[in-house]
Design a protein around this motif. Structure first.
Motif, mmCIF file in Angstrom:
data_model
loop_
_atom_site.group_PDB
_atom_site.id
_atom_site.type_symbol
_atom_site.label_atom_id
_atom_site.label_comp_id
_atom_site.label_asym_id
_atom_site.label_seq_id
_atom_site.Cartn_x
_atom_site.Cartn_y
_atom_site.Cartn_z
ATOM 1 N N GLN A 52 0.754 -1.241 -0.053
ATOM 2 C CA GLN A 52 0.018 -0.174 0.136
ATOM 3 C C GLN A 52 0.889 1.381 0.121
ATOM 4 O OE1 GLN A 52 -2.122 -0.982 3.524
ATOM 5 N NE2 GLN A 52 -3.541 -2.767 2.384
ATOM 6 N N GLY A 76 -4.586 2.892 7.874
ATOM 7 C CA GLY A 76 -3.763 2.579 9.196
ATOM 8 C C GLY A 76 -2.778 3.591 9.405
ATOM 9 N N THR A 85 -0.740 -5.340 1.591
ATOM 10 C CA THR A 85 -0.856 -5.271 0.151
ATOM 11 C C THR A 85 -2.042 -4.718 -0.418
ATOM 12 O OG1 THR A 85 -1.633 -7.518 0.097
ATOM 13 C CG2 THR A 85 0.808 -7.226 0.028
ATOM 14 N N GLU A 98 -10.608 1.766 3.026
ATOM 15 C CA GLU A 98 -10.467 2.512 2.093
ATOM 16 C C GLU A 98 -10.186 2.125 0.659
ATOM 17 O OE1 GLU A 98 -8.986 2.651 5.057
ATOM 18 O OE2 GLU A 98 -9.603 4.413 6.044
ATOM 19 N N LEU A 141 -6.420 -13.429 -6.275
ATOM 20 C CA LEU A 141 -6.335 -12.308 -7.000
ATOM 21 C C LEU A 141 -5.017 -11.929 -7.570
ATOM 22 C CD1 LEU A 141 -8.175 -9.540 -7.430
ATOM 23 C CD2 LEU A 141 -7.255 -8.563 -5.500
#
Ligand code: FAD
Length: 270
Positions: A52, A76, A85, A98, A141
């Protein structure tokens, strides 16, 4: 989930070694149905293993990715974003998170793979319920494609949380495109923290083809909160949440509109 003993899997697979899942950049592949979304459509391709914090820094570099950057600063803390991630947040599908909200609001596509092959799932179908996505057993994913706003599209993100680093009590993201006559051409508004998944708000379509008016934004906020159910919980009463939602919806619409106007002025100057 492991830390709180909410998940106790029999086996844990470490995917950190899959470097092919850590790519980040403009979409270069020509995936059917995704790239063919008309002139001006641009996508950011984000591997599931991209941290992230990496996306947050990358997104700071360009105006079209600014909304992604802004939203990530609410996720966070820098320490959790260094480790967390993008794929993990989306697959985890916390309704207050978010990234799922932004993925839905911008209009993203998830690329899911298994030994049977690869499939694409639009963000609208990806989030199915609390912590539940369209990823089936045996699938993972691998990457996500994020639609980027066009250069003069206004955007805004607003969140209310009780303490820095907490999940959102309520979050809202919005993009607005104005025509040359300054009428609304296209608008998307997403809400997080209100239901079992992030939500796209249909009522904003009423703005399309109209000139902006603050009262319309307030009326839409009123219609949305009247339609939705709000529950009491340990963090806030239902009436508090209702009031918060009303204020946040009107203010995110207004902020996105102001951003679109500012961009239009900037483009005219050049
Ligand atoms: C103190 C703290 C504060 C936080 N605050 C916020 C916040 O404000 N907002 C927010 O959004 N998040 C917040 N988080 C969550 C965090 O930022 C991560 O996004 C989240 O925990 C996912 O972490 P991860 O990437 O390590 O995934 P993991 O924890 O490893 O995985 C999460 C789930 O997704 C599955 N998964 C992971 N990757 C894949 C894949 N590629 N394919 C299929 N399934 C997959 C896993 O099996 C697991 O079920 C916070 C976390 C902490 C510890």
């Amino acid at each position: 989930m492991l830390n709180m003993r909410l998940a106790q899997p029999k086996a844990l697979v470490d995917i950190n070694g899959l470097v092919a899942l850590a790519t980040l950049g403009p979409l270069e592949t020509n995936l059917a149905g995704v790239a063919a979304q008309g002139p001006g459509a641009a996508f950011l391709e984000v591997g599931a293993l991209v941290r992230q914090r990496q996306l947050e820094r990358y997104a700071l570099e360009e105006e079209r990715t600014r909304l992604i950057h802004t939203a990530l600063t609410y996720v966070g803390h820098p320490q959790t974003r260094n480790q967390g991630t993008v794929g993990g947040s989306l697959a985890h599908a916390d309704p207050s998170a978010e990234l799922p909200l932004l993925f839905l609001t911008l209009g993203g596509t998830a690329i899911i793979q298994s030994t049977r092959g690869e499939r694409q799932v639009a963000a609208e179908q990806f989030f199915q319920s609390y912590f539940t996505t369209a990823i089936e057993p045996g699938e993972m994913l691998t990457k996500t494609l994020w639609r980027l706003p066009v250069p003069d599209e206004g955007m805004a993100f607003k969140e209310y949380r009780r303490r820095h680093g907490d999940f959102a009590l309520l979050a809202a993201a919005c993009t607005i495109k104005l025509g040359s006559d300054r009428k609304v051409q296209h608008v998307r508004l997403g809400l997080g923290g209100l239901a079992d998944t992030p939500l796209l708000v249909d009522e904003v379509r009423e703005l399309v083809g109209e000139h902006w008016a603050k009262e319309r934004a307030r009326a839409i906020a009123g219609a949305v909160v009247n339609r939705l159910d709000f529950a009491d919980d340990y963090q806030a009463s239902s009436s508090y949440r209702r009031q918060l939602a009303s204020v946040l919806i009107a203010s995110v619409l207004e902020a996105a509109y102001e951003d679109a106007l500012a961009k239009e002025d900037l483009l005219c100057e050049h």
